[in-house]
Structure formats: C-alpha cells, structure tokens
Design a protein around this motif. Structure first.
Motif, PDB file in Angstrom:
ATOM      1  N   GLU A   1      -5.000  -1.968  -0.080  1.00 21.03           N
ATOM      2  CA  GLU A   1      -4.047  -1.959  -1.193  1.00 21.03           C
ATOM      3  C   GLU A   1      -2.649  -1.571  -0.734  1.00 21.03           C
ATOM      4  OE1 GLU A   1      -6.212   0.658  -3.808  1.00 21.03           O
ATOM      5  OE2 GLU A   1      -7.049  -1.034  -4.917  1.00 21.03           O
TER       6      GLU A   1
ATOM      7  N   LEU B   1      -1.237 -11.419   4.859  1.00 17.67           N
ATOM      8  CA  LEU B   1      -1.496 -10.034   5.240  1.00 17.67           C
ATOM      9  C   LEU B   1      -2.180 -10.059   6.597  1.00 17.67           C
ATOM     10  CD1 LEU B   1      -1.525  -7.035   3.952  1.00 17.67           C
ATOM     11  CD2 LEU B   1      -3.979  -7.422   3.900  1.00 17.67           C
TER      12      LEU B   1
ATOM     13  N   LEU C   1      -0.769  -4.199   1.436  1.00 18.66           N
ATOM     14  CA  LEU C   1      -0.148  -5.333   0.744  1.00 18.66           C
ATOM     15  C   LEU C   1       1.360  -5.124   0.587  1.00 18.66           C
ATOM     16  CD1 LEU C   1      -2.775  -5.915  -2.083  1.00 18.66           C
ATOM     17  CD2 LEU C   1      -2.333  -7.420  -0.134  1.00 18.66           C
ATOM     18  N   ARG C   2       1.801  -3.858   0.586  1.00 19.83           N
ATOM     19  CA  ARG C   2       3.203  -3.534   0.336  1.00 19.83           C
ATOM     20  C   ARG C   2       3.967  -3.049   1.563  1.00 19.83           C
ATOM     21  NH1 ARG C   2       0.129  -1.214  -3.383  1.00 19.83           N
ATOM     22  NH2 ARG C   2       0.448   0.885  -2.565  1.00 19.83           N
TER      23      ARG C   2
ATOM     24  N   PRO D   1       1.925  -6.407   5.607  1.00 20.17           N
ATOM     25  CA  PRO D   1       2.261  -7.707   5.002  1.00 20.17           C
ATOM     26  C   PRO D   1       3.010  -8.565   6.009  1.00 20.17           C
ATOM     27  CG  PRO D   1       3.677  -5.975   4.126  1.00 20.17           C
ATOM     28  CD  PRO D   1       2.700  -5.308   5.051  1.00 20.17           C
TER      29      PRO D   1
ATOM     30  N   ILE E   1      -2.736 -13.362   0.923  1.00 14.90           N
ATOM     31  CA  ILE E   1      -2.648 -12.180   0.060  1.00 14.90           C
ATOM     32  C   ILE E   1      -3.366 -12.411  -1.261  1.00 14.90           C
ATOM     33  CG2 ILE E   1      -1.001 -10.900  -1.380  1.00 14.90           C
ATOM     34  CD1 ILE E   1       0.754 -10.565   1.026  1.00 14.90           C
ATOM     35  N   LYS E   2      -3.270 -13.615  -1.810  1.00 14.16           N
ATOM     36  CA  LYS E   2      -3.899 -13.861  -3.117  1.00 14.16           C
ATOM     37  C   LYS E   2      -5.412 -13.669  -3.060  1.00 14.16           C
ATOM     38  CE  LYS E   2      -4.050 -18.847  -2.489  1.00 14.16           C
ATOM     39  NZ  LYS E   2      -3.577 -20.131  -2.943  1.00 14.16           N
TER      40      LYS E   2
ATOM     41  N   LEU F   1      -7.015 -11.469  -1.134  1.00 11.73           N
ATOM     42  CA  LEU F   1      -7.267 -10.027  -1.119  1.00 11.73           C
ATOM     43  C   LEU F   1      -6.922  -9.381  -2.458  1.00 11.73           C
ATOM     44  CD1 LEU F   1      -6.048  -9.216   2.479  1.00 11.73           C
ATOM     45  CD2 LEU F   1      -8.394  -9.402   1.653  1.00 11.73           C
ATOM     46  N   ILE F   2      -5.875  -9.844  -3.114  1.00 15.22           N
ATOM     47  CA  ILE F   2      -5.525  -9.302  -4.431  1.00 15.22           C
ATOM     48  C   ILE F   2      -6.654  -9.573  -5.421  1.00 15.22           C
ATOM     49  CG2 ILE F   2      -4.000  -9.641  -6.420  1.00 15.22           C
ATOM     50  CD1 ILE F   2      -1.690  -9.918  -4.407  1.00 15.22           C
TER      51      ILE F   2
END
Length: 150
Positions: free
Chosen positions: A56, A78, A59-60, A72, A95-96, A98-99
């Motif tokens: 989590e 990622l 991701l940022r 990222p 990323i989508k 993992l989100i």
C-alpha cells in the motif's frame, strides 16, 4: 472463517538484458492466517510473504523492509524487488492490478480494534519472509526473514 483471496496476475520480470518477460504470479491473502500479510507466489513455487502495508505504501512512495523493496514507477507501474541468497528478482506490476487486489483484502480484513490498527500500519510491522520449495525451505533468509507458513 474468512475466504482466502487469490488473484492470478501477470508481472514483468526485469532482467539485466534488454528484454523483460511476462510471468504469472499469484497474489494471496488469508485474513484467518494473518490479517496483515499478503503473499506473492512465483512460478518456481517460491512464496514471498510480507506486510500488506508495504504494498500500500509502495504505491505512493519508495519503501523498503528487510529483503523487499517496493516503489512506484510512473503513474501506472509498481516495482517489487525481492532479495534472497539466490540473488535479486525484480518484478514490474500494473498498479491497477495491485489496487484491485488490495481493495479486496481491505474489504475482507477484520475491522475490529487491534486487527484494524495492525492492518493499517498501526501495529507491529510484518517482517518479509520467503518460502522456497524443496530442501532450501527450512533455511532462514540471511536478512532476518523467516519462512512463510501456509
């Protein structure tokens, strides 16, 4: 008992060469086992277990915990870098993917007291661990990670 969340995904294995190659990976979460932990299963049977919060946060912003580094790469990718005695494996994820997986794990995670605090990063950190099939399975990772169970 909570159902196990499993998602089959594709990652790109980054190598020293000019080409990357897609590899199938299994993303897994079992709240009954440990609500703070996610697993990435690799094609060779190796299972990496580490804190859900590591993905989590990764991701940022770049983050490292033990043998796992996550950061990222642009707005849609990622990178997950896994260190072991066998070397380093670097994977690039959408990323989508993992989100979506992390959203499913949050919906499944226990939402009470200490478990919620731990799953959101308020509790003790989950140390990364690696389980490899065969005779190496019982050998601990030199960076302090312990074999995953499950």
């Amino acid at each position: 008992m909570s159902p196990v969340i499993e998602e089959h995904a594709r990652a790109r294995l980054i190598t020293d060469g000019p080409l990357t190659r897609p590899v199938p990976v299994d993303l897994r979460y079992d709240a009954a086992d440990d609500p703070r932990t996610v697993h990435i299963g690799l094609p060779d049977g190796t299972d990496w277990a580490f804190g859900r919060d590591l993905l989590e946060r990764g991701l940022r912003t770049p983050i490292e915990r033990g043998a796992v580094r996550v950061w990222p790469c642009g707005r849609t990718q990622l990178i997950v870098e896994l260190h072991s005695t066998d070397g380093v494996e670097v994977f690039q994820f959408e990323i989508k993917t993992l989100i979506r997986f992390l959203a499913r794990t949050r919906a499944q995670a226990p939402a009470t007291g200490a478990a919620a605090a731990q799953s959101s990063g308020g509790g003790p950190e989950k140390r990364p661990s690696r389980t490899r099939p065969g005779p190496k399975e019982a050998q601990p990772d030199p960076k302090g990670a312990q074999p995953a169970r499950g």
